[in-house]
Design an enzyme around this catalytic site. Sequence first.
Site, PDB file in Angstrom:
ATOM      1  N   ASP A   1       0.887  -1.174   0.000  1.00 18.96           N
ATOM      2  CA  ASP A   1       0.000   0.000   0.000  1.00 18.96           C
ATOM      3  C   ASP A   1       0.920   1.218   0.000  1.00 18.96           C
ATOM      4  O   ASP A   1       1.505   1.562   1.017  1.00 18.96           O
ATOM      5  CB  ASP A   1      -0.889  -0.054   1.253  1.00 18.96           C
ATOM      6  CG  ASP A   1      -1.520   1.294   1.610  1.00 18.96           C
ATOM      7  OD1 ASP A   1      -1.579   2.176   0.750  1.00 18.96           O
ATOM      8  OD2 ASP A   1      -1.965   1.429   2.772  1.00 18.96           O
ATOM      9  N   CYS A   2       1.049   1.821  -1.179  1.00 13.95           N
ATOM     10  CA  CYS A   2       1.987   2.930  -1.321  1.00 13.95           C
ATOM     11  C   CYS A   2       1.225   4.230  -1.141  1.00 13.95           C
ATOM     12  O   CYS A   2       0.491   4.673  -2.033  1.00 13.95           O
ATOM     13  CB  CYS A   2       2.642   2.874  -2.693  1.00 13.95           C
ATOM     14  SG  CYS A   2       3.423   1.280  -2.997  1.00 13.95           S
TER      15      CYS A   2
ATOM     16  N   SER B   1       3.003   9.270   2.244  1.00 11.71           N
ATOM     17  CA  SER B   1       4.235   9.387   3.020  1.00 11.71           C
ATOM     18  C   SER B   1       4.985   8.078   3.194  1.00 11.71           C
ATOM     19  O   SER B   1       6.200   8.085   3.301  1.00 11.71           O
ATOM     20  CB  SER B   1       3.982  10.055   4.376  1.00 11.71           C
ATOM     21  OG  SER B   1       2.718   9.754   4.886  1.00 11.71           O
ATOM     22  N   ARG B   2       4.277   6.949   3.237  1.00 12.90           N
ATOM     23  CA  ARG B   2       4.974   5.691   3.501  1.00 12.90           C
ATOM     24  C   ARG B   2       4.469   4.568   2.613  1.00 12.90           C
ATOM     25  O   ARG B   2       3.355   4.621   2.095  1.00 12.90           O
ATOM     26  CB  ARG B   2       4.797   5.269   4.972  1.00 12.90           C
ATOM     27  CG  ARG B   2       5.445   6.238   5.954  1.00 12.90           C
ATOM     28  CD  ARG B   2       5.365   5.731   7.379  1.00 12.90           C
ATOM     29  NE  ARG B   2       6.286   4.641   7.672  1.00 12.90           N
ATOM     30  CZ  ARG B   2       7.592   4.782   7.856  1.00 12.90           C
ATOM     31  NH1 ARG B   2       8.143   5.971   7.768  1.00 12.90           N
ATOM     32  NH2 ARG B   2       8.353   3.744   8.114  1.00 12.90           N
TER      33      ARG B   2
ATOM     34  N   GLY C   1      -8.961   7.969  -5.660  1.00 16.71           N
ATOM     35  CA  GLY C   1      -7.713   7.377  -5.168  1.00 16.71           C
ATOM     36  C   GLY C   1      -7.888   5.884  -4.949  1.00 16.71           C
ATOM     37  O   GLY C   1      -8.866   5.455  -4.332  1.00 16.71           O
TER      38      GLY C   1
ATOM     39  N   ASP D   1      -6.399   3.926  -3.062  1.00 17.95           N
ATOM     40  CA  ASP D   1      -6.396   3.520  -1.641  1.00 17.95           C
ATOM     41  C   ASP D   1      -7.806   3.588  -1.065  1.00 17.95           C
ATOM     42  O   ASP D   1      -8.235   2.714  -0.306  1.00 17.95           O
ATOM     43  CB  ASP D   1      -5.408   4.357  -0.811  1.00 17.95           C
ATOM     44  CG  ASP D   1      -5.606   5.859  -0.928  1.00 17.95           C
ATOM     45  OD1 ASP D   1      -6.375   6.333  -1.799  1.00 17.95           O
ATOM     46  OD2 ASP D   1      -4.980   6.594  -0.131  1.00 17.95           O
TER      47      ASP D   1
ATOM     48  N   ASP E   1     -10.244   6.775   6.312  1.00 13.74           N
ATOM     49  CA  ASP E   1      -8.800   6.525   6.282  1.00 13.74           C
ATOM     50  C   ASP E   1      -8.096   7.794   6.758  1.00 13.74           C
ATOM     51  O   ASP E   1      -8.057   8.802   6.056  1.00 13.74           O
ATOM     52  CB  ASP E   1      -8.372   6.145   4.862  1.00 13.74           C
ATOM     53  CG  ASP E   1      -6.919   5.678   4.802  1.00 13.74           C
ATOM     54  OD1 ASP E   1      -6.158   5.907   5.774  1.00 13.74           O
ATOM     55  OD2 ASP E   1      -6.535   5.093   3.778  1.00 13.74           O
TER      56      ASP E   1
HETATM   57  N1  LIG Z   1       5.928  14.504   9.860  1.00 13.06           N
HETATM   58  C1  LIG Z   1       5.287  13.613  10.600  1.00 13.06           C
HETATM   59  N2  LIG Z   1       5.652  13.391  11.868  1.00 13.06           N
HETATM   60  C2  LIG Z   1       5.001  12.484  12.606  1.00 13.06           C
HETATM   61  N3  LIG Z   1       3.994  11.757  12.147  1.00 13.06           N
HETATM   62  C3  LIG Z   1       3.597  11.948  10.888  1.00 13.06           C
HETATM   63  C4  LIG Z   1       4.215  12.869  10.051  1.00 13.06           C
HETATM   64  N4  LIG Z   1       3.605  12.806   8.846  1.00 13.06           N
HETATM   65  C5  LIG Z   1       2.635  11.900   8.953  1.00 13.06           C
HETATM   66  N5  LIG Z   1       2.626  11.385  10.173  1.00 13.06           N
HETATM   67  C6  LIG Z   1       1.708  10.417  10.724  1.00 13.06           C
HETATM   68  O1  LIG Z   1       2.088   9.154  10.269  1.00 13.06           O
HETATM   69  C7  LIG Z   1       0.946   8.345  10.216  1.00 13.06           C
HETATM   70  C8  LIG Z   1       0.890   7.756   8.875  1.00 13.06           C
HETATM   71  O2  LIG Z   1      -0.419   7.457   8.556  1.00 13.06           O
HETATM   72  P1  LIG Z   1      -0.695   6.144   7.743  1.00 13.06           P
HETATM   73  O3  LIG Z   1      -0.116   4.988   8.477  1.00 13.06           O
HETATM   74  O4  LIG Z   1      -2.130   6.095   7.429  1.00 13.06           O
HETATM   75  O5  LIG Z   1       0.156   6.271   6.450  1.00 13.06           O
HETATM   76  P2  LIG Z   1       0.448   7.461   5.500  1.00 13.06           P
HETATM   77  O6  LIG Z   1       1.457   6.865   4.592  1.00 13.06           O
HETATM   78  O7  LIG Z   1       0.761   8.745   6.148  1.00 13.06           O
HETATM   79  O8  LIG Z   1      -0.879   7.701   4.801  1.00 13.06           O
HETATM   80  P3  LIG Z   1      -1.003   7.668   3.317  1.00 13.06           P
HETATM   81  O9  LIG Z   1      -1.307   6.226   3.044  1.00 13.06           O
HETATM   82  O10 LIG Z   1      -2.130   8.608   3.062  1.00 13.06           O
HETATM   83  O11 LIG Z   1       0.303   8.130   2.783  1.00 13.06           O
HETATM   84  C9  LIG Z   1      -0.224   9.227  10.537  1.00 13.06           C
HETATM   85  O12 LIG Z   1      -0.450   9.060  11.904  1.00 13.06           O
HETATM   86  C10 LIG Z   1       0.312  10.602  10.259  1.00 13.06           C
HETATM   87  O13 LIG Z   1      -0.372  11.603  11.002  1.00 13.06           O
HETATM   88  C1  LIG Z   2      -6.925  11.547  -1.099  1.00 14.56           C
HETATM   89  C2  LIG Z   2      -5.676  10.679  -1.135  1.00 14.56           C
HETATM   90  C3  LIG Z   2      -4.452  11.569  -1.183  1.00 14.56           C
HETATM   91  C4  LIG Z   2      -5.656   9.876   0.176  1.00 14.56           C
HETATM   92  O1  LIG Z   2      -4.531   9.072   0.227  1.00 14.56           O
HETATM   93  C5  LIG Z   2      -5.707   9.697  -2.329  1.00 14.56           C
HETATM   94  O2  LIG Z   2      -6.811   8.870  -2.226  1.00 14.56           O
HETATM   95  C6  LIG Z   2      -5.715  10.407  -3.646  1.00 14.56           C
HETATM   96  O3  LIG Z   2      -4.707  10.834  -4.134  1.00 14.56           O
HETATM   97  N1  LIG Z   2      -6.931  10.522  -4.273  1.00 14.56           N
HETATM   98  C7  LIG Z   2      -7.142  11.117  -5.559  1.00 14.56           C
HETATM   99  C8  LIG Z   2      -8.254  12.116  -5.538  1.00 14.56           C
HETATM  100  C9  LIG Z   2      -9.609  11.574  -5.128  1.00 14.56           C
HETATM  101  O4  LIG Z   2      -9.710  10.498  -4.518  1.00 14.56           O
HETATM  102  O5  LIG Z   2     -10.610  12.246  -5.441  1.00 14.56           O
HETATM  103  K   LIG Z   3      -3.818   5.893   2.946  1.00 12.36           K
END
Ligand SMILES: Nc1ncnc2c1ncn2[C@@H]1O[C@H](COP(=O)(O)OP(=O)(O)OP(=O)(O)O)[C@@H](O)[C@H]1O
Ligand SMILES: CC(C)(CO)[C@@H](O)C(=O)NCCC(=O)O
Ligand SMILES: [K+]
Length: 240
Positions: free
Chosen positions: A6-7, A10-11, A100, A102, A123
């Site tokens: 799951d990309c 941020s991670r 998106g 995800d 999410d």
């Molecule tokens: N700079 C930061 N410092 C500390 N925590 C952070 C920072 N940026 C993001 N986070 C936290 O890291 C967690 C990451 O959330 P999650 O595990 O859903 O993955 P994500 O990769 O951030 O989300 P996504 O899938 O949207 O990229 C969340 O709790 C977010 O608030």
């Molecule tokens: C909203 C995020 C950033 C959440 O990860 C992702 O689902 C995304 O890039 N969505 C595209 C825009 C949309 O879902 O309308």
């Molecule tokens: K996500």
Amino acid sequence: MILELDCGNSRIKWRLVNASLQPEHSGSLSWLEFQARALPEIFRQVSVARVRIGSVAAQDITQDLSGVLKALFAVEPEIAGVASPCAGIRCGYDDPQRLGVDRWLAVLAAVAEYPECDLLVVDAGSAITVDLVSPGLHRGGFIGPGLHMMRDALFSATAGVKVPSLAPDLPSSVASTTGAAVSGALRMMQLGFVEQCRLRFSPDAHIVLTGGDGQALLAELPGAVWRPALVLDGLRLALP
Ligand SMILES: Nc1ncnc2c1ncn2[C@@H]1O[C@H](COP(=O)(O)OP(=O)(O)OP(=O)(O)O)[C@@H](O)[C@H]1O
Ligand SMILES: CC(C)(CO)[C@@H](O)C(=O)NCCC(=O)O
Ligand SMILES: [K+]
């Protein structure tokens, strides 16, 4: 083994599931770690028959990741898209390609668990999304900034609100420090967002939470459930 990824923004969250679909290893890495090719050690020790990817990163970055995994495991990674209908559910976006993936994967997994229910699929990660589902139909949803994005906005746009970290829970008293003031407000904004979605559009909905910041909402939303691997769980439904 099957490798599922799951990309996110941020991670990169990943897990290795065995032939009985049980997860045997899981973890996450940042995009910076990926760019430095600091892949999990276990990737070099297992044999992988399939790779499933769900990615909201830019296409070139996703292709780069796919290429690295293809070279490592000698299999062509499968990249999930939003195909409607899928697993008996229709996508509510005017253009499903814009949703998106995800969000779509989380919806597919939530519907598989609660096929007969109206759902709010939340999410709470880098961004916070709420998707509304009624049986057989994804209705659409909402997107807001995640907790840390909001914290960063205050941090960069004010001189006096530079809060390094956020308290883990919703506030139980009125804040009397800057840190508690920001942290409490941002967590209440997330809760209010979810509650407004339910109130306005699906008062009887069952709430399914995922994402790093979803767990803090669990105690505040009676009847809600927490499914940390919801997006990964959707991959096998999108790519059976
Ligand atoms: N700079 C930061 N410092 C500390 N925590 C952070 C920072 N940026 C993001 N986070 C936290 O890291 C967690 C990451 O959330 P999650 O595990 O859903 O993955 P994500 O990769 O951030 O989300 P996504 O899938 O949207 O990229 C969340 O709790 C977010 O608030
Ligand atoms: C909203 C995020 C950033 C959440 O990860 C992702 O689902 C995304 O890039 N969505 C595209 C825009 C949309 O879902 O309308
Ligand atoms: K996500």
